[in-house]
Write a protein that holds these residues in place. Structure first.
Motif, short mmCIF file in Angstrom:
data_model
loop_
_atom_site.label_atom_id
_atom_site.label_comp_id
_atom_site.label_asym_id
_atom_site.label_seq_id
_atom_site.Cartn_x
_atom_site.Cartn_y
_atom_site.Cartn_z
N TYR A 1 -27.65 6.84 10.67
CA TYR A 1 -26.26 6.99 10.25
C TYR A 1 -26.12 7.36 8.78
N SER A 2 -27.20 7.80 8.13
CA SER A 2 -27.16 7.98 6.68
C SER A 2 -26.10 8.97 6.23
N THR A 3 -25.90 10.06 6.93
CA THR A 3 -24.94 11.05 6.45
C THR A 3 -23.49 10.65 6.75
N TYR A 4 -23.28 9.58 7.48
CA TYR A 4 -21.91 9.09 7.66
C TYR A 4 -21.33 8.65 6.32
N ARG A 5 -22.18 8.31 5.38
CA ARG A 5 -21.71 7.88 4.06
C ARG A 5 -21.15 9.05 3.27
N ASP A 6 -21.50 10.28 3.66
CA ASP A 6 -21.12 11.46 2.89
C ASP A 6 -19.84 12.12 3.38
N GLY A 7 -19.42 11.78 4.58
CA GLY A 7 -18.29 12.50 5.18
C GLY A 7 -17.01 11.70 5.20
N ALA A 8 -16.26 11.93 6.25
CA ALA A 8 -14.97 11.25 6.41
C ALA A 8 -15.17 9.76 6.62
N PRO A 9 -14.16 8.96 6.32
CA PRO A 9 -14.28 7.51 6.52
C PRO A 9 -14.68 7.19 7.96
N SER A 10 -15.57 6.24 8.10
CA SER A 10 -16.11 5.90 9.41
C SER A 10 -16.43 4.41 9.43
N ILE A 11 -16.48 3.84 10.62
CA ILE A 11 -16.85 2.43 10.73
C ILE A 11 -18.30 2.22 10.33
N TYR A 12 -19.09 3.30 10.25
CA TYR A 12 -20.50 3.20 9.89
C TYR A 12 -20.78 3.66 8.47
N SER A 13 -19.76 4.03 7.70
CA SER A 13 -19.97 4.68 6.43
C SER A 13 -20.57 3.76 5.37
N ASP A 14 -20.38 2.47 5.50
CA ASP A 14 -20.93 1.57 4.49
C ASP A 14 -21.86 0.51 5.09
N GLY A 15 -22.34 0.77 6.30
CA GLY A 15 -23.20 -0.20 6.97
C GLY A 15 -24.66 0.18 6.88
N ARG B 1 -28.34 1.78 7.80
CA ARG B 1 -28.62 3.18 8.12
C ARG B 1 -29.06 3.39 9.57
N TYR B 2 -29.92 2.52 10.09
CA TYR B 2 -30.53 2.76 11.40
C TYR B 2 -29.93 1.87 12.48
N GLY B 3 -29.64 2.49 13.62
CA GLY B 3 -29.12 1.75 14.75
C GLY B 3 -29.89 2.08 16.01
N VAL B 4 -29.75 1.21 17.00
CA VAL B 4 -30.32 1.43 18.32
C VAL B 4 -29.18 1.29 19.33
N VAL B 5 -29.10 2.27 20.24
CA VAL B 5 -28.04 2.28 21.23
C VAL B 5 -28.66 2.23 22.63
N ASN B 6 -28.18 1.31 23.45
CA ASN B 6 -28.64 1.16 24.83
C ASN B 6 -27.49 1.47 25.78
N HIS B 7 -27.82 2.09 26.90
CA HIS B 7 -26.83 2.29 27.95
C HIS B 7 -27.27 1.50 29.18
N LEU B 8 -26.43 0.54 29.56
CA LEU B 8 -26.76 -0.38 30.64
C LEU B 8 -25.91 -0.06 31.87
N ALA C 1 -30.39 -2.25 12.48
CA ALA C 1 -31.49 -2.90 11.76
C ALA C 1 -30.98 -3.32 10.39
N ILE C 2 -31.40 -4.50 9.95
CA ILE C 2 -30.89 -5.05 8.69
C ILE C 2 -31.44 -4.30 7.48
N ASP C 3 -32.73 -3.97 7.51
CA ASP C 3 -33.42 -3.40 6.35
C ASP C 3 -33.59 -1.89 6.54
N ASP C 4 -32.96 -1.10 5.67
CA ASP C 4 -33.09 0.36 5.77
C ASP C 4 -34.50 0.84 5.45
N ASP C 5 -35.22 0.12 4.59
CA ASP C 5 -36.56 0.53 4.19
C ASP C 5 -37.59 0.24 5.28
N PHE C 6 -37.36 -0.81 6.05
CA PHE C 6 -38.27 -1.16 7.14
C PHE C 6 -37.43 -1.66 8.32
N PRO C 7 -36.86 -0.71 9.09
CA PRO C 7 -35.93 -1.11 10.15
C PRO C 7 -36.64 -1.76 11.33
#
Length: 203
Positions: free
Chosen positions: A65-79, A81-88, A103-109
């Motif tokens: 999600y790193s480039t979300y910080r560069d664009g329009a306001p988003s729910i991920y813009s200040d959170g 960087r790395y996420g995992v998405v599952n479809h159940l 993941a809590i740590d951007d340097d070691f997710p």
């Protein structure tokens, strides 16, 4: 919103309670976001609880999600960087759910592995590790699956250069494949703009 989706939303709120960080209903789909600390327990509840019965993990992928910080306001813009998405999928109840964790740590997710809950998570998690560098704690065989074992970096990260860091070639003298720094010069490609007065018959 369909009644079936409304029933699932109520069940999630009743059973999971404060473990829900976000519960979004968008375009007829529910997305449940939980913390990394609650991720494994929530996934187990979604599989085993009679109100959910998500027997199948259909997909798992990493997201940067790193480039979300560069664009329009988003729910991920200040959170994170790395996420995992599952479809159940629940076959017995005929409904679906998107489960998301960051993941809590951007340097070691790092997030927990779901391979003990759904064996199908195995290759999906290896792919997310290979392409994004997300580590799945508890995965018994977390190694690259799409790139070469000698590959450097994680190519789906948004700061990964399109040319990569190294290239490989067969060396005739050494009689083996070797890795070397990329020899392609970086360049900026600017599209040519046509500014002719009569272009296209326009005056």
């Amino acid at each position: 919103m369909s009644q079936k989706l409304a029933n699932l939303e109520v069940a999630l709120q009743n059973v999971l309670g404060d473990k829900i960080k976000r519960l979004d209903n968008l375009k007829g789909e529910l997305t449940l976001t939980v913390s990394a600390a609650d991720y494994l327990d929530v996934a187990r509840t979604l599989r085993d609880h009679v109100d959910f019965a998500f027997e199948q993990l259909m997909d798992l992928c990493g997201i940067d999600y790193s480039t979300y910080r560069d664009g329009a306001p988003s729910i991920y813009s200040d959170g994170p960087r790395y996420g995992v998405v599952n479809h159940l999928l629940s076959v017995s109840k005929n409904w679906r759910l998107r489960l998301k964790v960051f993941a809590i740590d951007d340097d070691f997710p790092v997030v927990a592995s779901l391979t003990d809950l759904w064996s199908g998570a195995n290759w999906f998690e290896r792919e997310a590790f290979d392409l994004y560098g997300i580590v799945f704690d508890g995965h018994v065989d977390l190694r690259r699956i799409l790139t070469d074992y000698g590959f450097i970096g994680h190519p789906f990260r948004k700061d990964f250069p399109t040319t990569g860091y190294v290239e490989m070639r067969y060396d005739e003298e050494q009689k083996r494949v070797i890795y070397q720094p990329v020899t392609i010069e970086p360049r900026e490609i600017t599209p040519r703009i046509i500014r002719e007065d009569n272009y296209g018959g326009l005056h």
